[in-house]
Scaffold this motif. Structure first.
Motif, mmCIF file in Angstrom:
data_model
loop_
_atom_site.group_PDB
_atom_site.id
_atom_site.type_symbol
_atom_site.label_atom_id
_atom_site.label_comp_id
_atom_site.label_asym_id
_atom_site.label_seq_id
_atom_site.Cartn_x
_atom_site.Cartn_y
_atom_site.Cartn_z
ATOM 1 N N ASP A 77 0.835 -1.205 0.000
ATOM 2 C CA ASP A 77 0.000 0.000 0.000
ATOM 3 C C ASP A 77 0.870 1.255 0.000
ATOM 4 O O ASP A 77 0.571 2.235 -0.683
ATOM 5 C CB ASP A 77 -0.912 -0.026 1.230
ATOM 6 C CG ASP A 77 -1.925 1.101 1.220
ATOM 7 O OD1 ASP A 77 -2.373 1.495 0.126
ATOM 8 O OD2 ASP A 77 -2.287 1.582 2.319
ATOM 9 N N ASP A 86 0.053 6.712 3.685
ATOM 10 C CA ASP A 86 -0.031 5.459 4.455
ATOM 11 C C ASP A 86 0.790 5.514 5.751
ATOM 12 O O ASP A 86 1.174 4.479 6.268
ATOM 13 C CB ASP A 86 0.441 4.286 3.561
ATOM 14 C CG ASP A 86 0.060 2.928 4.135
ATOM 15 O OD1 ASP A 86 -1.011 2.821 4.758
ATOM 16 O OD2 ASP A 86 0.839 1.966 3.953
ATOM 17 N N HIS A 118 -5.034 6.244 5.796
ATOM 18 C CA HIS A 118 -6.271 5.529 6.143
ATOM 19 C C HIS A 118 -6.252 4.993 7.575
ATOM 20 O O HIS A 118 -7.095 4.179 7.935
ATOM 21 C CB HIS A 118 -6.521 4.394 5.143
ATOM 22 C CG HIS A 118 -5.541 3.263 5.226
ATOM 23 N ND1 HIS A 118 -5.918 1.982 5.524
ATOM 24 C CD2 HIS A 118 -4.202 3.215 5.053
ATOM 25 C CE1 HIS A 118 -4.852 1.193 5.517
ATOM 26 N NE2 HIS A 118 -3.792 1.917 5.232
ATOM 27 N N HIS A 119 -5.283 5.418 8.391
ATOM 28 C CA HIS A 119 -5.273 5.028 9.810
ATOM 29 C C HIS A 119 -5.992 6.109 10.601
ATOM 30 O O HIS A 119 -5.489 7.234 10.717
ATOM 31 C CB HIS A 119 -3.838 4.883 10.320
ATOM 32 C CG HIS A 119 -3.027 3.873 9.564
ATOM 33 N ND1 HIS A 119 -2.216 4.212 8.509
ATOM 34 C CD2 HIS A 119 -2.933 2.528 9.705
ATOM 35 C CE1 HIS A 119 -1.627 3.115 8.040
ATOM 36 N NE2 HIS A 119 -2.051 2.075 8.747
ATOM 37 N N ASP A 152 -3.180 -4.690 1.321
ATOM 38 C CA ASP A 152 -3.732 -4.200 2.590
ATOM 39 C C ASP A 152 -5.042 -4.893 2.974
ATOM 40 O O ASP A 152 -5.460 -4.819 4.130
ATOM 41 C CB ASP A 152 -3.937 -2.677 2.554
ATOM 42 C CG ASP A 152 -2.845 -1.941 3.317
ATOM 43 O OD1 ASP A 152 -1.734 -2.485 3.405
ATOM 44 O OD2 ASP A 152 -3.099 -0.833 3.832
#
Ligand SMILES: [Mn+2]
Length: 328
Positions: free
Chosen positions: A32, A94, A120-121, A169
């Motif tokens: 990713d 990322d 995306h965390h 991912d």
């Protein structure tokens, strides 16, 4: 809070007025990380920008094919060449926190005046000037939407790297982060020409002989506890290199323990130095390994987490087992 369209407009505005753009990813970069870096990098180069990309030790064995698409430097190479350089814009992808770029790249990041984070965390502390953080399967999904919204040209190469990012991912579209949107984007990427069987062969199946021998070795170290519900494996550097493998080959080792039907908690203890070890944790149904890891200063998700502990393998194994047994 800004909505997605506002964020995309803001980021593309910054890109438009920048000539030099630095794109950074996290240590131990994965599919990713490489995918979202490469897709953005190729688009910015197409727009005539000067782009540098860097993460960890650079491209790893399974992602060699990206070398033909774009250059991804190691942190050390980037630091040596550009430690005193001011880029017009730095973008992290990322990367869940600033320190996750690693100590060398953090120094380079800190001297830049304009920064964007695409991640995306959801635990991301928004360490950049512009932060696009969304709970999605992968950063590659976000980069795909950015490219579509900004009218970018999605080439076969772009489709390949983004598909690679989403595929890895989501554990080949099997983890619970896989949504209908994920499949829609994947389908679009296939329409753009993503070479899915080539990617599966390169990323999922291809393995060196050394990495194969390391799997055998790791299974050999495995011990089972509590009616075979806890499995623990360990590997040292000597063992990794003794097999002819590389540290990056440890990435999926834990699944050989996790996938045993009786196992609820799988543990991999991996040497960082003789008195410091990285502990990876996986659970299947009920055990919350994120909480478990947090007790030791680590973190992660309910079913996949990790922490770093000081001590020998034997000491750490004892400590981990004591805690794991409370969760069983
Ligand atoms: Mn990711």
């Amino acid at each position: 809070m800004k909505n997605k369209n506002e964020l995309i407009a803001e980021i593309s505005g910054l890109v438009e007025k920048s000539n030099t753009i630095l794109i950074l990813g996290h240590v131990s970069p994965d599919g990713d990380c490489f995918g979202s870096m490469a897709a953005l990098g190729m688009e910015f180069i197409r727009k005539g920008k000067t782009v540098r990309c860097a993460a960890g030790d650079g491209l790893t064995y399974k992602y060699e094919f990206i070398r033909d698409y774009i250059e991804i430097l190691s942190a050390e190479e980037l630091y040596d060449l550009y430690k005193d350089t001011d880029f017009d814009l730095v973008i992290t992808v990322d990367t869940a926190d600033k320190y996750r770029v690693g100590s060398l790249l953090e120094k380079v990041f800190d001297r830049q005046k304009c920064s964007v984070a695409i991640d995306h965390h959801i635990t991301n502390p928004c360490f950049s000037n512009v932060n696009w953080i969304e709970d999605r399967s992968s950063a590659s999904e976000l980069v795909y939407e950015y490219l579509v919204e900004t009218g970018a040209d999605i080439s076969v190469r772009t489709a390949n790297v983004l598909f690679a990012g989403i595929m890895t991912d989501t554990g080949n579209f099997t983890y619970s982060n896989t949504t209908s949107k994920t499949f829609e984007i994947a389908a679009e990427l296939v329409k753009y020409g993503a070479e899915t069987s080539f990617l599966a062969e390169e990323i999922d199946r291809k393995r060196t002989l050394g990495a194969t021998l390391l799997v055998a070795h790791a299974i050999d170290t495995m011990t089972l506890h509590h009616d075979n519900r806890i499995a623990v494996m360990s590997v040292s550097y000597d063992e990794i290199y003794g097999c002819g493998a590389l540290p990056e080959d440890c990435e999926n080792l834990i699944n050989f323990a996790r996938d045993i039907d009786s196992v609820e908690i799988a543990v991999l203890i991996r040497e960082i130095n003789p008195l410091r070890h990285k502990v990876s944790l996986r659970s299947k149904k009920y055990a919350d390994v994120a909480k478990f890891a947090a007790c030791f200063g680590g973190g992660g998700h309910k079913h996949a987490a990790g922490c770093t502990l000081d001590g020998t393998t034997v000491e750490i194994k004892k400590k981990i087992l004591e805690e794991a047994e409370k969760l069983i």
